[in-house]
Design an enzyme around this catalytic site. Structure first.
Site, PDB file in Angstrom:
ATOM      1  N   ASP A 128      10.137   6.166  14.496  1.00 18.87           N
ATOM      2  CA  ASP A 128      10.016   7.591  14.211  1.00 18.87           C
ATOM      3  C   ASP A 128      10.468   8.340  15.455  1.00 18.87           C
ATOM      4  O   ASP A 128       9.863   8.197  16.517  1.00 18.87           O
ATOM      5  CB  ASP A 128       8.542   7.908  13.883  1.00 18.87           C
ATOM      6  CG  ASP A 128       8.324   9.382  13.566  1.00 18.87           C
ATOM      7  OD1 ASP A 128       7.202   9.727  13.157  1.00 18.87           O
ATOM      8  OD2 ASP A 128       9.262  10.194  13.721  1.00 18.87           O
ATOM      9  N   ILE A 129      11.547   9.116  15.312  1.00 17.51           N
ATOM     10  CA  ILE A 129      12.036   9.893  16.447  1.00 17.51           C
ATOM     11  C   ILE A 129      11.855  11.359  16.121  1.00 17.51           C
ATOM     12  O   ILE A 129      12.372  11.851  15.120  1.00 17.51           O
ATOM     13  CB  ILE A 129      13.514   9.580  16.739  1.00 17.51           C
ATOM     14  CG1 ILE A 129      13.686   8.066  16.883  1.00 17.51           C
ATOM     15  CG2 ILE A 129      13.961  10.281  18.013  1.00 17.51           C
ATOM     16  CD1 ILE A 129      15.107   7.624  17.077  1.00 17.51           C
ATOM     17  N   ASP A 130      11.089  12.011  16.978  1.00 11.37           N
ATOM     18  CA  ASP A 130      10.628  13.355  16.687  1.00 11.37           C
ATOM     19  C   ASP A 130      11.155  14.330  17.737  1.00 11.37           C
ATOM     20  O   ASP A 130      11.022  14.081  18.920  1.00 11.37           O
ATOM     21  CB  ASP A 130       9.096  13.307  16.712  1.00 11.37           C
ATOM     22  CG  ASP A 130       8.468  14.556  16.162  1.00 11.37           C
ATOM     23  OD1 ASP A 130       9.058  15.647  16.321  1.00 11.37           O
ATOM     24  OD2 ASP A 130       7.384  14.444  15.572  1.00 11.37           O
ATOM     25  N   GLU A 168       0.830  -1.196   0.000  1.00 14.29           N
ATOM     26  CA  GLU A 168       0.000   0.000   0.000  1.00 14.29           C
ATOM     27  C   GLU A 168       0.869   1.251   0.000  1.00 14.29           C
ATOM     28  O   GLU A 168       1.831   1.361   0.768  1.00 14.29           O
ATOM     29  CB  GLU A 168      -0.915   0.049   1.231  1.00 14.29           C
ATOM     30  CG  GLU A 168      -1.784   1.313   1.215  1.00 14.29           C
ATOM     31  CD  GLU A 168      -2.506   1.598   2.518  1.00 14.29           C
ATOM     32  OE1 GLU A 168      -2.390   0.819   3.473  1.00 14.29           O
ATOM     33  OE2 GLU A 168      -3.197   2.646   2.563  1.00 14.29           O
ATOM     34  N   CYS A 211      15.244  25.322  21.444  1.00 12.35           N
ATOM     35  CA  CYS A 211      14.088  25.359  20.550  1.00 12.35           C
ATOM     36  C   CYS A 211      12.894  24.657  21.186  1.00 12.35           C
ATOM     37  O   CYS A 211      13.017  24.015  22.219  1.00 12.35           O
ATOM     38  CB  CYS A 211      14.389  24.615  19.240  1.00 12.35           C
ATOM     39  SG  CYS A 211      15.945  25.033  18.472  1.00 12.35           S
TER      40      CYS A 211
END
Lengths: 412, 485
Positions: free
Chosen positions: A109-111, A44, A122
């Site tokens: 996923d490292i955000d 997909e 920040c």
């Protein structure tokens, strides 16, 4: 470098998908050597089109079809999902309950936003060179564990395009892992626990598991420069109060407050903390280091087999940056601010074309060879090279496996 | 498996060959038996294993698993029933063969519903856990290998190479030079690695033997679960075999403990005691049926069976039963002759005086819950399973149980699984028999389970019933009035 204007995206994407997107390598990856029938055809994809139109269950028969559709639809964003039991674009024709997600890469996923409580430079979507080190440490820690503890061989790390990184683990056995095992892996890799309401997010027990010990050793290499200089976490009372909030023992807490007043720099204060902490037999020093530096993973991204994740070489609609593979050999040198934007590489392409026309070189645009070489002359090239190295390793592994299997058969 | 006629055809094996069939005192039951078994042996083995699993269940409820008491009692029961459990005993072949065959027979009976499967898997796991825990250390490795588990014990050199890491990863103390360490593919050690309770290296978990049991049991559960699902598919064929069908039904519904048939009790009850006994010592299901019978002067077949056999179990003779039912039905304007024609035959039949003369035993809780659920106009079944939770609450309140009484529990000291057991224990308590044992932990029972219903109170069935019992003594007068209305 050309500055990126989101309004130009439709035009830029058109050029990107016609002349720059590395279709051959992309197909080579997701086809996985064509060993399993219909593996690519049952994959997909989802597209986010202009005006936030989102279409799921896209699937393609071959590389050519993929190219044509992408060029036709001009997606702002491309996500990759699972390999299903049937062609996703025919899922409505399948009997209820029979259409199932079967395999997918293990992804992480490292955000950067997940670290807002521990970075001073920040917050939310912003990043800078001072906090990017968090991603560097995250990649090193997670990658080491995936490779050395779990034995995973084919790991692709990708810059997300704005504020984080993704990891795609593509080993054949890994793609078949159940949701339960994927969750278990994330659990194993988690050390920082608790949301906004939890002050102290790391508690070490008496015994330190090798995974934790090895991760701390990695953090140690970066801690002084990252935390004590760049972030300056013990700079002043306001900032060191946050650190001392992680010290549960009142007596130590008070003693450190006193010592901190007397010291003159983060470095000095940290030395104090190390000395006083160790005197009481606590893991204080390490618990603070971990809370400030250890990777924070989103379990929901990793555990679902049908979860959709942004594709490598997709464009970030807000920053214009391409989601490029990260070279593991040079992780420390990776700088998100030097990652090419779509406007930059399109501009580079224009310049090249103009030059070639002037010199009378180059074939007509309809020549496929010409098109496939296009990215090579832009800043995208080195990143495609990293991708190709990753694909080489996959190929080598596959050949090795096939050889083993045929050997076994012959032995019989 | 082939089922022969009555003639017994035993496989004749010489000594070594016999041992080769069953190299261990325990097994994963990976291969179904392939020999011929007589029907008698088939039935006996199955019934014995069911008895064993019931023992496992009861012991697991009365004692903490793994304690010396638990182990000793379980071992003596296994020995009594002639199943395998320990190595190096004389003539292990027969007990092991029995263990093997009986397990597979019970699969046929217990694959049929989710509840049965869950129960079967739980008891088989507990049995395996016990047997594994008494395996000598040197036998563990060969057992694991023969069961196709990819768990190799690593060499001493390999142990030393990673000793610090293995020690740092395991909870509690560990003496590496004494203990074996097994190399297991990480995905097979999910419960260990997710909590970082084991050392991982290159895709393998290095599991000390004290932790290997959990993994072995998980494997067993997964394999058995899958196997039962497959067995269900071949059920229609098996059930169409007339020789097997009644036995398999009996197995899955039977209560193989005391069957509370009337022997010894017969004639001890007089008819005029029934109303007061109902208030004092009947379990809710029977109390309900009695009340409905008194009110409506009628009960349908399911209710007559369940209540009638219960009455037989508490000591009602055939003559008393005939009188009791006729008296009640006639109040409902039934013609006495019609009763004699239609209903008395059935009562005599259930006492074993007609037809094939089976002296039917009263239904156990399991049987009541799982067979013949009540429909519209029925009053039988189990209130904790078949009632609407609100109605059940109301009814219990009407029995004058205080809400505190329901939650504040007196351990009744036994696990309840038969209505006649309830009556027996209640009578014992009321007539000043032995004090009920006070167990530190509350006995759980697989039944009554409030399937569709699900009030927290209802789940506490045995405790509720016990509370019911004790409060009944006090409120006798009020209840008498309730019953006579």
């Amino acid at each position: 470098m050309e500055s990126f204007d989101p309004a130009e995206l439709p035009e830029l994407l058109k050029l990107y998908y016609r002349r720059l997107f590395p279709y051959a390598q992309y197909y080579r990856w997701l086809n996985y050597g064509g060993v399993v029938k219909n593996y690519f055809q049952h994959r997909e994809f989802s597209f986010t089109l202009k005006d936030d139109i989102y279409v799921r269950y896209q699937s393609f028969n071959n590389q050519n079809e993929l190219e044509k559709e992408m060029q036709k639809m001009n997606p702002y964003k491309i996500d990759i999902g699972a390999v299903y039991s049937h062609r996703p674009n025919q899922h409505n024709t399948v009997k209820l309950g029979a259409f199932q997600a079967q395999e997918k890469e293990l992804v992480f996923d490292i955000d950067m936003t997940d670290y807002d409580d521990v970075r001073r430079c920040c917050s939310s979507a912003d990043i800078c060179s001072k906090c990017w080190t968090l991603m560097t440490m995250a990649i090193r820690i997670i990658d080491r564990a995936l490779k050395e503890d779990f034995g995973f061989k084919h790991r692709l790390w990708v810059y997300s395009g704005r504020r984080g990184v993704h990891c795609w683990v593509c080993d054949e056995s890994v793609r078949k892992l159940s949701s339960a095992v994927r969750s278990g892996i994330v659990e194993y890799l988690s050390v920082v626990k608790g949301g906004q309401d939890v002050k102290k997010k790391v508690h070490l027990s008496e015994k330190i598991h090798p995974f934790v010990r090895k991760s701390i050793n990695i953090i140690k290499k970066y801690f002084e420069e990252y935390a004590l200089v760049d972030q300056n976490i013990l700079e002043n009372k306001e900032s060191w109060d946050k650190v001392l909030a992680l010290v549960p023992e009142k007596s130590i807490h008070d003693e450190l407050q006193k010592e901190f007043q007397k010291s003159h720099s983060s470095l000095q204060r940290w030395e104090q903390l190390k000395k006083i902490g160790s005197n009481c037999g606590l893991w204080l020093e390490w618990e603070i280091m971990l809370q400030y530096c250890f990777p924070r993973l989103d379990i929901n991204v990793s555990k679902g087999i049908n979860h959709l994740l942004k594709s490598p070489f997709s464009v970030h609609p807000k920053t214009g940056r391409i989601s490029v593979p990260i070279d593991l050999q040079n992780v420390d040198q990776f700088d998100p601010f030097t990652v090419p934007t779509i406007s930059a590489i399109c501009h580079e392409l224009d310049v090249i074309s103009t030059n070639e026309k002037e010199k009378g070189e180059g074939e007509t645009e309809s020549d496929t060879k010409h098109r496939t070489r296009n990215y090579k002359k832009t800043s995208l090239a080195p990143y495609v090279k990293v991708f190709e190295q990753f694909l080489e390793n996959l190929d080598k592994s596959r050949k090795g496996e096939l050889l083993k299997k045929s050997d076994l058969q012959r032995d019989f | 498996m082939q089922f022969s006629g009555n003639k017994r055809r035993k496989l004749k094996l010489a000594g070594d060959q016999k041992n080769a069939c069953y190299p261990h005192s325990l097994q994963f039951y990976l291969q179904p038996p392939s020999e011929n078994v007589s029907l008698i042996e088939f039935e006996n083995m199955a019934v014995d294993r069911l008895k064993l699993l019931k023992v496992v269940e009861n012991l697991g409820v009365s004692y903490v698993k793994g304690t010396e008491q638990y182990q000793n009692k379980l071992e003596s029961e296994i020995r009594k029933l002639k199943f395998s459990y320990r190595e190096n005993l004389e003539d292990e072949y027969e007990p092991r063969r029995k263990d093997h065959i009986s397990h597979f027979i019970l699969r046929l009976a217990y694959c049929q519903s989710e509840d049965l499967r869950r129960w079967f898997i739980q008891q088989e796991m507990d049995l395996l856990r016990f047997r594994f825990s008494i395996l000598p250390k040197d036998k563990i490795q060969s057992f694991l290998k023969d069961s196709h588990l990819q768990f190799e014990a690593i060499s001493d050199a390999e142990k030393t190479h990673r000793d610090q890491d293995i020690i740092a990863s395991s909870s509690g103390g560990i003496k590496l030079d004494l203990e074996s360490v097994y190399k297991v593919p990480f995905a097979d050690a999910l419960d260990l690695f997710r909590g970082r309770k084991v050392y991982l290296e290159d895709g393998f978990a290095y599991v000390p033997s004290k932790d290997i049991v959990a993994i072995v049991l998980n494997e067993f559960r997964a394999k058995l679960s899958k196997a039962l699902a497959l067995t269900t598919r071949s059920l229609p064929t098996v059930q169409s075999d007339e020789r097997l069908q009644p036995l398999l039904n009996h197995l899955s519904h039977s209560y193989t403990g005391q069957d509370y048939s009337a022997q010894g009790n017969s004639g001890k009850i007089s008819l005029d005691q029934i109303d007061s006994l109902a208030a004092k010592s009947f379990p809710p299901c029977m109390r309900h049926l009695h009340r409905v019978l008194r009110e409506n002067h009628h009960l349908r077949h399911g209710g007559r069976m369940q209540y009638g056999l219960f009455l037989k179990g508490i000591g009602l003779t055939l003559e008393q039963a005939l009188h009791f039912w006729k008296q009640e039905f006639v109040k409902g304007k039934m013609d006495p002759d019609k009763f004699d024609k239609g209903y008395s035959y059935n009562i005599r039949h259930s006492y074993g005086k007609e037809g094939k003369r089976t002296d039917y035993t009263p239904f156990s809780c399991m049987r009541i819950i799982l067979t013949n659920p009540p429909g519209q106009g029925d009053y039988h079944g189990c209130p904790f399973r078949h009632s609407d939770p609100e109605l059940l609450k109301q009814k219990l309140q009407s029995y004058k149980i205080s809400p505190a009484g329901i939650s504040e529990v007196e351990d009744c000291g036994f696990s309840l699984n038969h209505p006649n057991q309830f009556f027996f224990e209640s009578q014992r308590m009321l007539t000043g028999g032995k004090d009920p044992k006070k167990e530190p932990s509350l006995p759980e029972t697989p039944q009554p389970r409030p399937g569709a219903a699900g009030t927290p109170k209802a789940r506490d069935a045995p405790s509720t019933l016990a509370a019911l019992n004790s409060s009944m003594e006090v409120d006798l007068e009020g209840l008498e009035a309730y019953f006579s209305s």
